[in-house]
Write a protein that holds these residues in place. Structure first.
Motif, PDB file in Angstrom:
ATOM      1  N   TYR A 182       6.080   9.945   0.966  1.00  0.00           N
ATOM      2  CA  TYR A 182       4.998   9.232   1.650  1.00  0.00           C
ATOM      3  C   TYR A 182       5.233   9.224   3.162  1.00  0.00           C
ATOM      4  CZ  TYR A 182       2.391   4.827   2.730  1.00  0.00           C
ATOM      5  OH  TYR A 182       1.574   3.856   3.241  1.00  0.00           O
ATOM      6  N   GLY A 183       6.455   8.866   3.559  1.00  0.00           N
ATOM      7  CA  GLY A 183       6.797   8.825   4.987  1.00  0.00           C
ATOM      8  C   GLY A 183       6.683  10.191   5.639  1.00  0.00           C
ATOM      9  N   SER A 212       0.806  -1.218   0.000  1.00  0.00           N
ATOM     10  CA  SER A 212       0.000   0.000   0.000  1.00  0.00           C
ATOM     11  C   SER A 212       0.841   1.269   0.000  1.00  0.00           C
ATOM     12  CB  SER A 212      -0.944  -0.018   1.205  1.00  0.00           C
ATOM     13  OG  SER A 212      -0.226  -0.294   2.388  1.00  0.00           O
ATOM     14  N   ALA A 213       2.161   1.135  -0.195  1.00  0.00           N
ATOM     15  CA  ALA A 213       3.050   2.305  -0.213  1.00  0.00           C
ATOM     16  C   ALA A 213       3.477   2.587  -1.658  1.00  0.00           C
ATOM     17  CB  ALA A 213       4.275   2.031   0.656  1.00  0.00           C
ATOM     18  N   PRO A 214       4.008   3.766  -1.928  1.00  0.00           N
ATOM     19  CA  PRO A 214       4.516   4.047  -3.274  1.00  0.00           C
ATOM     20  C   PRO A 214       5.704   3.147  -3.617  1.00  0.00           C
ATOM     21  CG  PRO A 214       4.259   6.079  -2.044  1.00  0.00           C
ATOM     22  CD  PRO A 214       4.100   4.955  -1.071  1.00  0.00           C
ATOM     23  N   ALA A 235      -0.966   7.056  -2.527  1.00  0.00           N
ATOM     24  CA  ALA A 235       0.193   6.335  -3.068  1.00  0.00           C
ATOM     25  C   ALA A 235       0.236   6.301  -4.605  1.00  0.00           C
ATOM     26  CB  ALA A 235       0.264   4.928  -2.484  1.00  0.00           C
ATOM     27  N   PRO A 236      -0.871   5.975  -5.278  1.00  0.00           N
ATOM     28  CA  PRO A 236      -0.801   5.958  -6.747  1.00  0.00           C
ATOM     29  C   PRO A 236      -0.458   7.336  -7.329  1.00  0.00           C
ATOM     30  CG  PRO A 236      -2.800   4.880  -5.982  1.00  0.00           C
ATOM     31  CD  PRO A 236      -2.186   5.536  -4.793  1.00  0.00           C
ATOM     32  N   PHE A 237      -0.975   8.374  -6.672  1.00  0.00           N
ATOM     33  CA  PHE A 237      -0.698   9.742  -7.106  1.00  0.00           C
ATOM     34  C   PHE A 237       0.789  10.050  -6.957  1.00  0.00           C
ATOM     35  CE2 PHE A 237      -0.364  14.231  -5.823  1.00  0.00           C
ATOM     36  CZ  PHE A 237      -0.945  14.851  -6.913  1.00  0.00           C
ATOM     37  N   ILE A 238       1.343   9.676  -5.789  1.00  0.00           N
ATOM     38  CA  ILE A 238       2.780   9.893  -5.560  1.00  0.00           C
ATOM     39  C   ILE A 238       3.589   9.108  -6.590  1.00  0.00           C
ATOM     40  CG2 ILE A 238       4.682   9.534  -3.939  1.00  0.00           C
ATOM     41  CD1 ILE A 238       2.699   9.950  -1.662  1.00  0.00           C
TER      42      ILE A 238
END
Lengths: 509, 345
Positions: free
Chosen positions: B296-297, B285-287, B328-331
């Motif tokens: 993200y972090g 679930s993370a980039p 995440a998908p955006f990042i």
């Protein structure tokens, strides 16, 4: 010169697995009874046969000539009689047969009179290139690109560095290592010839730090030649250090443009074995008729490096190394990372055959079940091209080939690093090869469709034009007819007038 | 002689999903022992309950979806979800809380999104948030650390078991064995106008944060460092979370240390370290890229501080992680790394 080494991105530390084959010196294999020479052993057009069945040939005699610019000549690797020019199994991932010249050896191994270019130091670069081309030399690291083309340099930009690639980073393969250990003089001499052909300023010979014997031998050879332009550089052992772009980055810190060649940044890269082959072709006048092949793996009785004639069938090569041992699961040409499996050991050794790997089931276990991608990113960390293999995989699965190309699929060098580190054991490289093939296929289809559309439009235009012309013709005919008709009317009028005049005359009289 | 054909590479794979997940579990062992030391056996019992229900839910969903059981149960991912959720529960929470949370996590947050690798949200945090919103009273009833309560009222293993499965045993004063967490305590006290310097004289506070809590934090930090050493996780997400949280806390602490807790307090309180090393690092679930993970972090860390300082909850790891899961998908879209040989932007 290389003052400071750089580090290419990604890559893996892999076990060498080279000890078995480097324990003994290179063994020279006598010519086999039968030689099978595929016409396509290189990148580019297949060579064109110059001999006919029944003809006697000598070792070193050209039996097929280069066809077009990107192609390479092929020479008989022993004396004997051409028995056929027909399809035979060749070492190719497809496992298919392709046209080959088949020669039955007469056992005398007679060679043509060699014509050395001994005064090459005074010869023109063009003459050296011609000699390399006529000797049928291709890149012996495995890519098999015709070498003379890569000795042509660039007219617009002076060439800076010639890199001799002796990294040999892939596990199991040790043919270059053994060549450098035993024939370092040939490598350095070849480097000097190449420097002349390229007008390059200097040459870096790169060897991974897991080959100290090779480095020592090269150092001794360098001392002998005392050529200040050539330098030995020890690079870290890290897969894929021997990748052309990775090695250039390590040595110079520069990147080759993704749509360009090393030449664009003033660099040319050749394999060390290619340099040795150039030396033999120029100094001794010997065309490329043999190469060193690493025969190894748990499935072969006596792993070693063999100097084998091009065209020797793999079965005979294995027999020369004591035959198979145990349960051989896979026969691989090339290394365990980028090689491919052979359908049968009936395929011959070709110029690109650097290694023959007979792997047992214990060595190369079949893949376990594939799990879904957990996006851990290990693949991206391992990728030397800075790609995101997990995204490429995702879009390939969705057959979204446009997005796959946005993620730079075509910069993938198929080194297999991502595949090896994937905890879900996804065959990533196979997916990427599939995507590439699909895109090539689609482009071809599109080109075909475009072509068909153009042809259809042209036909349509021609038909319309013809119809118009026909109409025009018809119209003109009608007009002419009309005119003709109207001509008759005038005559009738004149006749009627004459008649009336006649009547009046008659009335008067 | 003929041979079977296969595509390269031929070397054995270097690791497996199961091996990665098991290492995450090993890394939690020292901190779990510390937890037991300070808070008793509750967490271990919660873990067992969660694991049993997680595996049952996983097996049920796999068979409903027609997937093979062995490889997917062997990947240990359900185990991680269960253990992380157990970490987030009060040690003496009733057993059905763990069961409901973990079933929601596995059935809804994981399998209805497509199972392993396809979940948009961190399953453990989704389960936790459902519990926090649905059962706020049970979810905030934290047992007090052992050193705060007298020998006489401390819960034994059997009493803990009874508390979890049948409610607190008669004769035990719930108020005597439970206490607000330091984050909660500080928050309430601050809202009543107290200053930090006087609040932290309470025996529940240790050197930097809550006594006991801070030691568990140290062991979580050690476990996280080991995971980085083993290359199971990379530094970007944990560093981002701790920097985002600690950095923002430092700014406000610098402005007014009497009404803003120190960055050290924030980092060593609540689920900050657990979140940074074990929860936010869930790769699914993370980039995907390093840069994306750092961003993200950092965003998670900032959100945690915002929720703690101005939000309605004393801690905010779960909400911050779930919010950033959505981003995440955006990042990913904006942090595609530069491919070799392509021009630098």
């Amino acid at each position: 010169m290389a003052e400071r080494l750089h580090r290419f991105r990604g890559g893996l530390e892999l076990p060498g697995m080279k000890e078995a084959a480097t324990a003994s010196p290179i063994r020279v294999m006598p010519p086999p009874k039968r030689i099978v020479l595929p016409l396509s052993q290189h990148i580019g057009e297949p060579a064109k046969p110059r001999v006919a069945p029944g003809e006697r040939v000598l070792r070193g005699q050209m039996v097929a000539a280069a066809e077009g610019v990107i192609s390479a000549a092929i020479h008989a690797s022993t004396s004997g009689t051409v028995v056929a020019i027909e399809d035979h199994l060749v070492p190719h991932p497809s496992g298919l047969a392709a046209p080959c010249i088949i020669i039955d050896a007469d056992g005398r191994d007679e060679a043509i009179e060699p014509v050395p270019l001994s005064d090459w130091e005074n010869r023109d670069a063009g003459e050296i290139r011609e000699r390399v081309r006529d000797a049928g030399i291709v890149g012996l690291g495995g890519a098999a690109f015709p070498s003379w083309i890569k000795l042509s340099g660039n007219r617009d930009q002076p060439l800076d560095t010639l890199i001799l690639n002796g990294a040999e980073c892939e596990p199991c393969i040790s043919c270059d290592d053994m060549l450098m250990r035993e024939r370092a003089d040939e490598v350095i001499s070849g480097a000097r010839i190449m420097l002349r052909a390229l007008h390059a300023r200097h040459c870096l010979v790169a060897v991974e730090d897991n080959k100290p014997e090779a480095a020592e031998a090269l150092q001794a050879a360098l001392a002998k030649f005392a050529d200040p332009r050539i330098e030995l550089v020890i690079v870290p052992s890290r897969y894929p250090q021997g990748g052309e772009r990775q090695l250039i980055e390590t040595l110079t810190g520069r990147e080759v443009p993704h749509d360009g060649l090393p030449l664009d940044i003033g660099i040319v890269c050749h394999n060390v074995a290619t340099a040795a082959a150039v030396h033999r072709a120029v100094v001794h006048g010997e065309p490329l008729t043999s190469r060193i092949v690493t025969v190894t793996g748990g499935g072969v009785a006596e792993p070693c490096n063999v100097e084998a004639r091009i065209g020797t069938r793999m079965s005979e090569l294995i027999a020369f190394c004591g035959g198979y041992r145990g349960d051989v699961a896979r026969l691989i040409m090339g290394g365990p990372m980028m090689g491919f499996t052979l359908r049968s050991d009936d395929a011959p050794v070709i110029k690109a055959s650097n290694c023959l790997l007979a792997g047992t089931a214990e060595e190369f276990a079949p893949r376990r079940e594939t799990l879904p991608c957990i996006r851990c990113g290990a693949c991206a960390d391992a990728c030397p091209a800075s790609l995101l293999p997990q995204m490429l995989y995702w879009h390939t699965r969705a057959r979204d080939f446009e997005r796959v190309q946005e993620y730079d699929l075509f910069d993938c060098i198929e080194c297999g690093s991502c595949d090896l580190v994937c905890p879900s054991q996804i065959p990533l490289v196979s997916h990427f090869r599939y995507a590439k093939t699909e895109i090539w296929g689609k482009n071809e289809e599109r080109a075909k469709a475009d072509n068909a559309r153009r042809r259809h439009e042209a036909r349509q235009a021609r038909l319309e034009r013809e119809a118009r012309e026909q109409e025009e013709k018809r119209r003109r005919k009608l007009e002419a007819l009309e005119k003709m008709k109207s001509g008759d009317a005038k005559k009738a009028e004149i006749a009627a007038a004459l008649e009336r005049a006649q009547k009046r005359k008659e009335e008067r009289s | 002689m003929n041979f079977n054909q296969a595509p390269a590479p031929f070397l054995k794979p270097l690791t497996s999903v199961g091996a990665i997940m098991r290492q995450v579990l090993y890394a939690l062992v020292p901190a779990t022992i510390a937890y037991v030391w300070f808070f008793g056996w509750g967490i271990v019992i919660q873990m067992l309950i969660a694991v049993v229900f997680a595996l049952a839910a996983e097996a049920m969903m796999l068979s409903l979806r027609g997937r093979p059981l062995r490889p997917f149960l062997g990947d240990c991912s359900a185990l991680i979800t269960a253990v992380l959720l157990a970490w987030a529960l009060p040690p003496t929470a009733p057993w059905w809380l763990a069961a409901v949370g973990v079933i929601f996590a596995i059935v809804f947050a994981k399998h209805l999104y497509g199972g392993l690798g396809y979940n948009v949200f961190n399953p453990a945090m989704a389960g936790y948030v459902v519990l926090l919103i649905s059962f706020p009273q049970q979810m905030t009833q934290w047992i007090a650390p052992d050193f705060l309560i007298g020998e006489s009222v401390r819960l034994s293993f059997m009493e803990t078991l009874q508390a979890i499965f049948a409610g607190f045993p008669a004769g035990i004063d719930i108020d005597a064995v439970t206490a607000a967490t330091p984050l909660d305590h500080l928050r309430t006290q601050l809202s009543q106008g107290a200053v930090i310097q006087e609040i932290t004289t309470h025996p529940m506070y240790g050197m930097a944060a809550g006594h006991g809590w801070e030691w568990i934090g140290v062991f979580l930090l050690l476990g996280g460092a080991w995971l980085m050493y083993r290359r199971v996780i990379k530094w970007q997400i944990p560093a981002g979370v701790l920097l985002g949280l600690g950095g923002l806390a430092a700014i406000f602490w610098f402005i007014d240390p009497s009404t803003h807790a120190s960055p050290l307090f924030h980092v060593f309180s609540g689920a900050a370290i657990l979140g940074a090393f074990f929860i936010a690092t869930d790769p699914v679930s993370a980039p995907a890229s390093d840069k994306g993970r750092l961003i993200y972090g950092l965003c998670i860390g900032v959100l945690v501080y915002v929720i703690r300082a101005w939000g309605g909850y004393p801690d905010g790891i779960a909400f911050a992680v779930l919010l950033m899961n959505m981003a995440a998908p955006f990042i990913d879209h904006y942090t595609k790394p530069r491919t070799y040989g392509h021009e630098r932007p």
